[in-house]
Write a protein that holds these residues in place. Structure first.
Motif, PDB file in Angstrom:
ATOM      1  N   GLU A 150       0.824  -1.209   0.000  1.00  0.00           N
ATOM      2  CA  GLU A 150       0.000   0.000   0.000  1.00  0.00           C
ATOM      3  C   GLU A 150       0.860   1.260   0.000  1.00  0.00           C
ATOM      4  OE1 GLU A 150      -2.539  -0.376   3.408  1.00  0.00           O
ATOM      5  OE2 GLU A 150      -3.797  -1.898   2.456  1.00  0.00           O
ATOM      6  N   LEU A 151       1.948   1.226   0.731  1.00  0.00           N
ATOM      7  CA  LEU A 151       2.856   2.375   0.795  1.00  0.00           C
ATOM      8  C   LEU A 151       3.410   2.695  -0.592  1.00  0.00           C
ATOM      9  CD1 LEU A 151       4.126   4.341   2.848  1.00  0.00           C
ATOM     10  CD2 LEU A 151       6.016   2.732   3.066  1.00  0.00           C
ATOM     11  N   PHE A 152       3.840   1.676  -1.314  1.00  0.00           N
ATOM     12  CA  PHE A 152       4.340   1.906  -2.670  1.00  0.00           C
ATOM     13  C   PHE A 152       3.214   2.338  -3.603  1.00  0.00           C
ATOM     14  CE2 PHE A 152       8.266  -0.092  -1.354  1.00  0.00           C
ATOM     15  CZ  PHE A 152       9.208   0.532  -2.157  1.00  0.00           C
ATOM     16  N   ALA A 153       2.028   1.782  -3.428  1.00  0.00           N
ATOM     17  CA  ALA A 153       0.892   2.151  -4.273  1.00  0.00           C
ATOM     18  C   ALA A 153       0.494   3.616  -4.039  1.00  0.00           C
ATOM     19  CB  ALA A 153      -0.291   1.230  -3.999  1.00  0.00           C
ATOM     20  N   GLU A 154       0.530   4.061  -2.796  1.00  0.00           N
ATOM     21  CA  GLU A 154       0.181   5.450  -2.467  1.00  0.00           C
ATOM     22  C   GLU A 154       1.113   6.432  -3.166  1.00  0.00           C
ATOM     23  OE1 GLU A 154       0.408   5.871   1.764  1.00  0.00           O
ATOM     24  OE2 GLU A 154      -1.226   4.458   2.106  1.00  0.00           O
ATOM     25  N   HIS A 155       2.356   6.069  -3.324  1.00  0.00           N
ATOM     26  CA  HIS A 155       3.350   6.979  -3.897  1.00  0.00           C
ATOM     27  C   HIS A 155       3.454   6.856  -5.420  1.00  0.00           C
ATOM     28  CE1 HIS A 155       4.506   7.273   0.304  1.00  0.00           C
ATOM     29  NE2 HIS A 155       5.105   8.388  -0.014  1.00  0.00           N
ATOM     30  N   ARG A 156       2.699   5.941  -5.990  1.00  0.00           N
ATOM     31  CA  ARG A 156       2.788   5.705  -7.434  1.00  0.00           C
ATOM     32  C   ARG A 156       2.465   6.968  -8.236  1.00  0.00           C
ATOM     33  NH1 ARG A 156       0.369   0.374  -9.129  1.00  0.00           N
ATOM     34  NH2 ARG A 156       2.489  -0.338  -9.015  1.00  0.00           N
ATOM     35  N   ALA A 157       1.460   7.725  -7.828  1.00  0.00           N
ATOM     36  CA  ALA A 157       1.051   8.911  -8.583  1.00  0.00           C
ATOM     37  C   ALA A 157       2.039  10.070  -8.416  1.00  0.00           C
ATOM     38  CB  ALA A 157      -0.341   9.349  -8.150  1.00  0.00           C
ATOM     39  N   ALA A 158       2.574  10.227  -7.230  1.00  0.00           N
ATOM     40  CA  ALA A 158       3.450  11.370  -6.944  1.00  0.00           C
ATOM     41  C   ALA A 158       4.898  11.137  -7.361  1.00  0.00           C
ATOM     42  CB  ALA A 158       3.387  11.699  -5.460  1.00  0.00           C
ATOM     43  N   LEU A 159       5.313   9.900  -7.424  1.00  0.00           N
ATOM     44  CA  LEU A 159       6.721   9.564  -7.672  1.00  0.00           C
ATOM     45  C   LEU A 159       6.877   8.997  -9.072  1.00  0.00           C
ATOM     46  CD1 LEU A 159       9.559   9.310  -6.464  1.00  0.00           C
ATOM     47  CD2 LEU A 159       8.856   7.193  -5.409  1.00  0.00           C
ATOM     48  N   TYR A 188      14.082  11.909  -6.485  1.00  0.00           N
ATOM     49  CA  TYR A 188      15.112  11.291  -5.655  1.00  0.00           C
ATOM     50  C   TYR A 188      14.745  11.428  -4.182  1.00  0.00           C
ATOM     51  CZ  TYR A 188      18.227  11.250  -9.754  1.00  0.00           C
ATOM     52  OH  TYR A 188      18.798  11.020 -10.977  1.00  0.00           O
ATOM     53  N   LYS A 189      14.346  12.641  -3.797  1.00  0.00           N
ATOM     54  CA  LYS A 189      13.978  12.899  -2.397  1.00  0.00           C
ATOM     55  C   LYS A 189      12.778  12.049  -1.977  1.00  0.00           C
ATOM     56  CE  LYS A 189      15.063  16.059   0.028  1.00  0.00           C
ATOM     57  NZ  LYS A 189      15.885  16.085   1.212  1.00  0.00           N
ATOM     58  N   GLN A 190      11.776  12.017  -2.835  1.00  0.00           N
ATOM     59  CA  GLN A 190      10.544  11.271  -2.535  1.00  0.00           C
ATOM     60  C   GLN A 190      10.828   9.775  -2.370  1.00  0.00           C
ATOM     61  OE1 GLN A 190       7.684  13.047  -2.326  1.00  0.00           O
ATOM     62  NE2 GLN A 190       6.298  11.376  -1.923  1.00  0.00           N
ATOM     63  N   LEU A 191      11.646   9.216  -3.276  1.00  0.00           N
ATOM     64  CA  LEU A 191      11.966   7.785  -3.181  1.00  0.00           C
ATOM     65  C   LEU A 191      12.796   7.498  -1.928  1.00  0.00           C
ATOM     66  CD1 LEU A 191      11.796   4.950  -4.312  1.00  0.00           C
ATOM     67  CD2 LEU A 191      13.785   5.460  -5.744  1.00  0.00           C
ATOM     68  N   HIS A 192      13.726   8.382  -1.610  1.00  0.00           N
ATOM     69  CA  HIS A 192      14.531   8.215  -0.402  1.00  0.00           C
ATOM     70  C   HIS A 192      13.623   8.183   0.833  1.00  0.00           C
ATOM     71  CE1 HIS A 192      18.342   9.690   1.955  1.00  0.00           C
ATOM     72  NE2 HIS A 192      17.839   8.589   2.436  1.00  0.00           N
ATOM     73  N   LEU A 193      12.693   9.110   0.897  1.00  0.00           N
ATOM     74  CA  LEU A 193      11.752   9.140   2.027  1.00  0.00           C
ATOM     75  C   LEU A 193      10.873   7.894   2.066  1.00  0.00           C
ATOM     76  CD1 LEU A 193      10.664  12.897   1.960  1.00  0.00           C
ATOM     77  CD2 LEU A 193      12.114  11.770   3.664  1.00  0.00           C
ATOM     78  N   LEU A 194      10.437   7.439   0.908  1.00  0.00           N
ATOM     79  CA  LEU A 194       9.599   6.239   0.829  1.00  0.00           C
ATOM     80  C   LEU A 194      10.344   5.014   1.352  1.00  0.00           C
ATOM     81  CD1 LEU A 194       7.128   4.616  -0.149  1.00  0.00           C
ATOM     82  CD2 LEU A 194       8.157   4.619  -2.424  1.00  0.00           C
ATOM     83  N   ILE A 195      11.581   4.836   0.907  1.00  0.00           N
ATOM     84  CA  ILE A 195      12.360   3.673   1.350  1.00  0.00           C
ATOM     85  C   ILE A 195      12.658   3.764   2.839  1.00  0.00           C
ATOM     86  CG2 ILE A 195      14.560   2.448   1.080  1.00  0.00           C
ATOM     87  CD1 ILE A 195      14.497   3.276  -1.882  1.00  0.00           C
ATOM     88  N   ARG A 196      12.960   4.963   3.340  1.00  0.00           N
ATOM     89  CA  ARG A 196      13.213   5.127   4.769  1.00  0.00           C
ATOM     90  C   ARG A 196      11.963   4.821   5.587  1.00  0.00           C
ATOM     91  NH1 ARG A 196      16.426  10.359   6.396  1.00  0.00           N
ATOM     92  NH2 ARG A 196      15.991   9.348   8.369  1.00  0.00           N
ATOM     93  N   GLN A 197      10.813   5.297   5.116  1.00  0.00           N
ATOM     94  CA  GLN A 197       9.562   5.019   5.823  1.00  0.00           C
ATOM     95  C   GLN A 197       9.278   3.519   5.849  1.00  0.00           C
ATOM     96  OE1 GLN A 197       6.172   7.052   4.154  1.00  0.00           O
ATOM     97  NE2 GLN A 197       4.793   6.353   5.754  1.00  0.00           N
TER      98      GLN A 197
END
Length: 181
Positions: free
Chosen positions: A63-72, A81-90
């Protein structure tokens, strides 16, 4: 201050009446949320609950990856780069909490491999060489996560390693091709 540095206090606590020790213990446990989660898991849950926790963790990561699909997007830009870094850290934070509570190494490694492989499959262009500072930070972070995941994988029993071998090969293959090892 640590209790082992104060042996007199430790001795005094151990000599308290059982009823008083129980009251203190319950009060102390209530002040530490992680300890409460660990005790709940250890004392009140079984293998079936662990399997449900693992399924829930995997679903939460999907779900976390799906939520970021539209923005990233898979476009080498500072914000991506920043968004993916934050996603992986979360995602790693969620896995860290799961591991601290359950102490289940297999699901921890499996989920760490999942988030890295998912990032590689969805956003391969963000791992190409770049002079952008955010890209360098992302890639350094991912290098450290890969090293940790592979080292933990190597500590598993060979039967468990066999189950995760395909994910590891995919991870190492991408990492090698993109200078992340």
């Amino acid at each position: 201050m640590s209790l082992h540095k104060q042996p007199a206090l430790k001795e005094a606590v151990l000599n308290l009446p059982q009823k008083e020790k129980d009251k203190l213990l319950v009060r102390l446990i209530g002040k530490d949320k992680m300890l409460m989660k660990q005790l709940h898991f250890k004392l009140l849950e079984d293998q079936l609950d662990l399997e449900q926790r693992i399924d829930s963790l995997k679903e939460r990561l999907r779900e976390l990856f799906a939520e970021h699909r539209a923005a990233l997007k898979n476009i080498p830009m500072y914000s991506n780069y920043k968004q993916l870094h934050l996603l992986i850290r979360q995602a790693n934070g969620i896995i860290n909490e799961h591991e601290k509570v359950t102490k289940d190494k297999l699901s921890e490694i499996e989920c760490r491999m999942y988030i890295l492989n998912e990032a590689f499959v969805r956003y391969p262009r963000l791992f190409e060489r770049s002079a952008v500072h955010a890209a360098i930070k992302l890639q350094e972070y991912v290098k450290a996560r890969i090293k940790t995941a592979v080292n933990k994988f190597n500590t598993l029993h060979e039967d468990l390693q066999f189950d995760l071998d395909e994910d590891v090969q995919q991870l190492v293959g991408f990492a090698t091709a993109h200078d992340l090892l």
